[in-house]
Design a protein around this motif. Structure first.
Motif, PDB file in Angstrom:
ATOM      1  N   VAL A 142     -24.417 141.260  21.174  1.00 23.21           N
ATOM      2  CA  VAL A 142     -24.770 139.881  20.872  1.00 23.21           C
ATOM      3  C   VAL A 142     -25.794 140.386  19.688  1.00 23.21           C
ATOM      4  O   VAL A 142     -26.770 141.397  20.061  1.00 23.21           O
ATOM      5  CB  VAL A 142     -25.481 139.117  21.780  1.00 23.21           C
ATOM      6  CG1 VAL A 142     -26.559 138.059  21.413  1.00 23.21           C
ATOM      7  CG2 VAL A 142     -24.698 138.730  23.027  1.00 23.21           C
ATOM      8  N   ALA A 180     -27.922 131.604  22.954  1.00 24.70           N
ATOM      9  CA  ALA A 180     -29.323 131.579  23.663  1.00 24.70           C
ATOM     10  C   ALA A 180     -30.403 131.680  22.541  1.00 24.70           C
ATOM     11  O   ALA A 180     -30.212 131.967  21.363  1.00 24.70           O
ATOM     12  CB  ALA A 180     -29.508 132.656  24.712  1.00 24.70           C
ATOM     13  N   LYS A 240     -30.326 134.572  19.780  1.00 24.54           N
ATOM     14  CA  LYS A 240     -29.193 135.186  19.868  1.00 24.54           C
ATOM     15  C   LYS A 240     -27.891 134.416  19.419  1.00 24.54           C
ATOM     16  O   LYS A 240     -27.757 133.461  19.786  1.00 24.54           O
ATOM     17  CB  LYS A 240     -29.044 135.667  21.548  1.00 24.54           C
ATOM     18  CG  LYS A 240     -30.129 136.414  22.081  1.00 24.54           C
ATOM     19  CD  LYS A 240     -30.158 136.912  23.464  1.00 24.54           C
ATOM     20  CE  LYS A 240     -31.211 137.426  24.337  1.00 24.54           C
ATOM     21  NZ  LYS A 240     -31.481 138.709  23.797  1.00 24.54           N
ATOM     22  N   SER A 246     -21.900 133.768  26.317  1.00 25.68           N
ATOM     23  CA  SER A 246     -22.907 132.892  26.915  1.00 25.68           C
ATOM     24  C   SER A 246     -23.416 133.190  28.472  1.00 25.68           C
ATOM     25  O   SER A 246     -24.425 133.389  28.838  1.00 25.68           O
ATOM     26  CB  SER A 246     -22.575 131.112  27.095  1.00 25.68           C
ATOM     27  OG  SER A 246     -22.267 130.979  25.571  1.00 25.68           O
ATOM     28  N   GLN A 305     -29.427 147.442  28.235  1.00 29.25           N
ATOM     29  CA  GLN A 305     -28.389 146.404  28.259  1.00 29.25           C
ATOM     30  C   GLN A 305     -27.091 146.933  27.666  1.00 29.25           C
ATOM     31  O   GLN A 305     -25.901 146.160  28.159  1.00 29.25           O
ATOM     32  CB  GLN A 305     -28.909 145.070  27.564  1.00 29.25           C
ATOM     33  CG  GLN A 305     -29.939 144.444  28.072  1.00 29.25           C
ATOM     34  CD  GLN A 305     -30.409 143.160  27.691  1.00 29.25           C
ATOM     35  OE1 GLN A 305     -29.368 142.604  27.080  1.00 29.25           O
ATOM     36  NE2 GLN A 305     -31.596 142.819  27.545  1.00 29.25           N
ATOM     37  N   GLU A 342     -29.200 139.672  17.586  1.00 27.13           N
ATOM     38  CA  GLU A 342     -30.327 138.879  17.539  1.00 27.13           C
ATOM     39  C   GLU A 342     -30.792 138.596  16.307  1.00 27.13           C
ATOM     40  O   GLU A 342     -30.463 139.229  15.210  1.00 27.13           O
ATOM     41  CB  GLU A 342     -31.530 139.552  18.356  1.00 27.13           C
ATOM     42  CG  GLU A 342     -30.866 139.994  19.875  1.00 27.13           C
ATOM     43  CD  GLU A 342     -32.051 140.832  20.838  1.00 27.13           C
ATOM     44  OE1 GLU A 342     -33.133 140.990  20.060  1.00 27.13           O
ATOM     45  OE2 GLU A 342     -31.532 141.031  21.895  1.00 27.13           O
ATOM     46  N   ARG A 388     -22.804 136.350  29.519  1.00 26.95           N
ATOM     47  CA  ARG A 388     -23.637 137.464  29.618  1.00 26.95           C
ATOM     48  C   ARG A 388     -25.200 137.339  29.173  1.00 26.95           C
ATOM     49  O   ARG A 388     -26.082 137.730  29.718  1.00 26.95           O
ATOM     50  CB  ARG A 388     -23.067 138.465  28.621  1.00 26.95           C
ATOM     51  CG  ARG A 388     -23.886 139.955  28.307  1.00 26.95           C
ATOM     52  CD  ARG A 388     -23.198 140.752  27.295  1.00 26.95           C
ATOM     53  NE  ARG A 388     -24.040 141.908  26.983  1.00 26.95           N
ATOM     54  CZ  ARG A 388     -24.162 142.920  27.728  1.00 26.95           C
ATOM     55  NH1 ARG A 388     -23.466 143.030  28.786  1.00 26.95           N
ATOM     56  NH2 ARG A 388     -25.169 143.874  27.434  1.00 26.95           N
ATOM     57  N   ALA A 389     -25.595 136.631  28.108  1.00 28.28           N
ATOM     58  CA  ALA A 389     -26.956 136.353  27.675  1.00 28.28           C
ATOM     59  C   ALA A 389     -27.608 135.550  28.898  1.00 28.28           C
ATOM     60  O   ALA A 389     -28.833 135.963  28.968  1.00 28.28           O
ATOM     61  CB  ALA A 389     -26.671 135.309  26.676  1.00 28.28           C
ATOM     62  N   GLN A 422     -23.466 134.744  18.585  1.00 31.44           N
ATOM     63  CA  GLN A 422     -22.266 135.419  18.491  1.00 31.44           C
ATOM     64  C   GLN A 422     -21.654 135.090  16.959  1.00 31.44           C
ATOM     65  O   GLN A 422     -21.724 134.098  16.786  1.00 31.44           O
ATOM     66  CB  GLN A 422     -21.123 134.658  19.413  1.00 31.44           C
ATOM     67  CG  GLN A 422     -19.900 135.245  19.633  1.00 31.44           C
ATOM     68  CD  GLN A 422     -19.922 136.696  20.252  1.00 31.44           C
ATOM     69  OE1 GLN A 422     -18.721 137.113  20.000  1.00 31.44           O
ATOM     70  NE2 GLN A 422     -20.920 136.802  20.954  1.00 31.44           N
TER      71      GLN A 422
END
Length: 329
Positions: free
Chosen positions: A27, A129, A132, A209, A230, A29, A211-212, A134
């Motif tokens: 992901v 998120a 975060k 989503s 992570q 950031e 995973r986040a 994709q």
């Protein structure tokens, strides 16, 4: 003024950078996006920190669009922020993307129109998120409507060749960049192409989503070992998502390291409804080095739980999964 060749080279380098960064981090950031990428000795920005529609000065046409996932209580500026995920899951071929402001002639909205008319592939940074994203590459502007102040976005089904194909153009200190033309980056003109492309985006959004949410609930630590890296963790389903109760919700998930995820899926370790960890007799009887000993020492311990009780693993789902572990013993 950048030439079409300059634009293609920069676009190809940007696509390759995004794919590589997402491959490393899973992901992206905001801090990753703020770095930009290096091309022929220069730093090229990949997004605008304040605006969602972006074209670098060194490019002729739109490079990226972005939908921010709003923080709780934050102001919603554009309606696609409110329902972007719902739109994607409900749509058949394309999803809506709002203009910037209410003037179709504004520069950012003209960039959308040009990308639509010229069928230029772009990067779509979809918020999953707060902070975060994709990255979806390629995305295409598939419609432009000044009356509703919206454009629409279409996607292509990614192919293995899209990620691996390169052309021998290299910037200073650069790796080869991927080819910017070819079937994988052609505008998805047919309804079938768009449906397949959107289906792929739905799958990726579902995974990202989930995973986040799991990582946020557990503070980015393995539920079994407490390991905080992570990049070595998976978001494991308790009940697989192909089953009736395999919903992508936090109580149906656990953050597990690669080795613990593999052992969990192979029913070599089990977790009971009271959050106790069980190690199979098969593993307990083996004697083969420190890694195996670390797994054996988990027997009789408990998993690490998230702070919020609402995020804790669902005991009913754990009971179903634990029955499978016992049946495999």
């Amino acid at each position: 003024m950048p030439t079409p060749e300059d634009d293609a080279r920069l676009r190809a380098a940007a696509f390759e950078w995004v794919r590589r960064m997402q491959g490393i981090h899973g992901v992206l950031e905001t801090a990753h996006l703020n770095q930009g990428f290096r091309f022929e000795g220069d730093r090229i920005p990949i997004h605008n920190r304040q605006q969602g529609i972006f074209k670098p000065q060194k490019m002729s046409h739109l490079l990226s669009i972005k939908t921010v996932y709003p923080r709780p209580g934050a102001r919603i500026w554009y309606r696609d922020q409110e329902n972007a995920h719902e739109q994607i899951y409900a749509a058949d071929e394309t999803v809506e993307y709002a203009f910037m402001g209410r003037n179709p002639a504004a520069a950012q909205n003209r960039w959308l129109r040009e990308a639509f008319e010229l069928r230029i592939p772009v990067i779509y940074f979809l918020g999953i998120a707060p902070g975060k994203y994709q990255a979806i590459v390629p995305a295409f502007i598939a419609g432009w409507d000044p009356t509703t102040l919206t454009s629409s976005i279409a996607f292509r089904m990614p192919t293995e060749s899209a990620a691996s194909s390169t052309m021998p153009i290299m910037g200073q200190g650069q790796e080869p960049v991927p080819e910017i033309s070819g079937p994988s980056l052609q505008f998805p003109g047919s309804a079938l192409e768009r449906r397949y492309g959107l289906r792929s985006v739905k799958q990726r959004l579902h995974q990202a989503s989930f995973r986040a949410a799991i990582m946020a609930a557990y503070g980015g630590r393995c539920a079994v070992s407490g390991m905080p890296e992570q990049r070595l963790l998976d978001a494991a389903h308790i009940i697989p998502d192909r089953h009736e109760f395999g919903h992508p919700v936090v109580p149906n998930g656990l953050p597990l390291s690669k080795i613990h995820h593999a052992a969990f899926d192979a029913h070599l370790i089990g977790i009971d409804p009271e959050y106790g960890i069980h190690v199979s007799e098969r593993l307990l009887e083996e004697q083969d080095g420190p890694l195996l000993e670390a797994l054996q020492q988990l027997h009789g311990s408990r998993i690490h739980l998230p702070k919020r009780s609402a995020d804790r693993p669902d005991p009913d789902r754990l009971a179903q999964r634990f029955d499978l572990y016992r049946a495999a013993a």
